[in-house]
Design a protein around this motif. Structure first.
Motif, PDB file in Angstrom:
ATOM      1  N   ILE A 146       0.846  -1.183   0.000  1.00 12.77           N
ATOM      2  CA  ILE A 146       0.000   0.000   0.000  1.00 12.77           C
ATOM      3  C   ILE A 146       0.882   1.233   0.000  1.00 12.77           C
ATOM      4  O   ILE A 146       1.767   1.372   0.857  1.00 12.77           O
ATOM      5  N   GLU A 147       0.637   2.126  -0.956  1.00  8.79           N
ATOM      6  CA  GLU A 147       1.426   3.340  -1.066  1.00  8.79           C
ATOM      7  C   GLU A 147       1.174   4.239   0.139  1.00  8.79           C
ATOM      8  O   GLU A 147       0.025   4.438   0.544  1.00  8.79           O
ATOM      9  N   ALA A 148       2.243   4.752   0.717  1.00  8.37           N
ATOM     10  CA  ALA A 148       2.136   5.645   1.868  1.00  8.37           C
ATOM     11  C   ALA A 148       3.281   6.652   1.808  1.00  8.37           C
ATOM     12  O   ALA A 148       4.217   6.503   1.021  1.00  8.37           O
ATOM     13  N   VAL A 149       3.205   7.662   2.629  1.00 11.68           N
ATOM     14  CA  VAL A 149       4.299   8.617   2.722  1.00 11.68           C
ATOM     15  C   VAL A 149       5.538   7.834   3.132  1.00 11.68           C
ATOM     16  O   VAL A 149       5.521   7.080   4.094  1.00 11.68           O
ATOM     17  N   GLY A 150       6.587   7.968   2.368  1.00 10.03           N
ATOM     18  CA  GLY A 150       7.819   7.269   2.705  1.00 10.03           C
ATOM     19  C   GLY A 150       7.979   5.924   2.014  1.00 10.03           C
ATOM     20  O   GLY A 150       8.966   5.240   2.213  1.00 10.03           O
ATOM     21  N   GLY A 151       7.012   5.506   1.202  1.00  7.29           N
ATOM     22  CA  GLY A 151       7.192   4.261   0.466  1.00  7.29           C
ATOM     23  C   GLY A 151       5.973   3.357   0.486  1.00  7.29           C
ATOM     24  O   GLY A 151       4.886   3.753   0.880  1.00  7.29           O
TER      25      GLY A 151
END
Length: 129
Positions: free
Chosen positions: A82-87
């Motif tokens: 799952i795409e998130a802040v930081g990767g």
């Protein structure tokens, strides 16, 4: 990764992208080359590329980038990133995988067929060149 798409045992790869990706301002030569490459790879028998048109509305939108991976030796299990802040955050729980499957099923219902996607990409390429 290309080797994994062209040499046995080849991976099956299915990708969805929003039409908005074709409207983003930027270098038109780069976009044209990306479209050419996508059309080429979409011709592989183990690859499906499908565009979600703008008129799909909210049903065609994912809240974040998702990568769902399934493995032939363990078809009941999988990974979702799952795409998130930081990767990209890896998740393996059945609940997260099921949630990703539902999201992909919703987007799949909204997406153009692979053939109509190629037609749309070819049309955009003509506009750019």
């Amino acid at each position: 990764m290309f080797v994994r798409l062209t040499e046995e045992p080849a991976l099956n790869f299915e990708a969805y992208f929003g039409e908005m990706a074709l409207l983003v301002a930027g270098d038109q030569r780069v976009l044209a080359e990306q479209i050419r490459h996508t059309i080429k790879v979409a011709q592989y028998p183990n690859v499906r590329v499908r565009m979600v048109p703008l008129n799909a509305g909210r049903q065609g939108i994912l809240n974040s980038g998702l990568v769902l991976m399934r493995f032939p030796d363990d078809p009941d299990d999988g990974f979702v990133f799952i795409e998130a802040v930081g990767g990209m955050l890896p998740r393996r729980s059945g609940r997260d995988v099921k949630r990703a499957e539902r999201a992909f099923a919703r987007v799949e219902r909204c997406a153009l067929s692979p053939e109509d996607t190629i037609t749309a990409l070819e049309r955009k390429l003509e506009e750019l060149t």
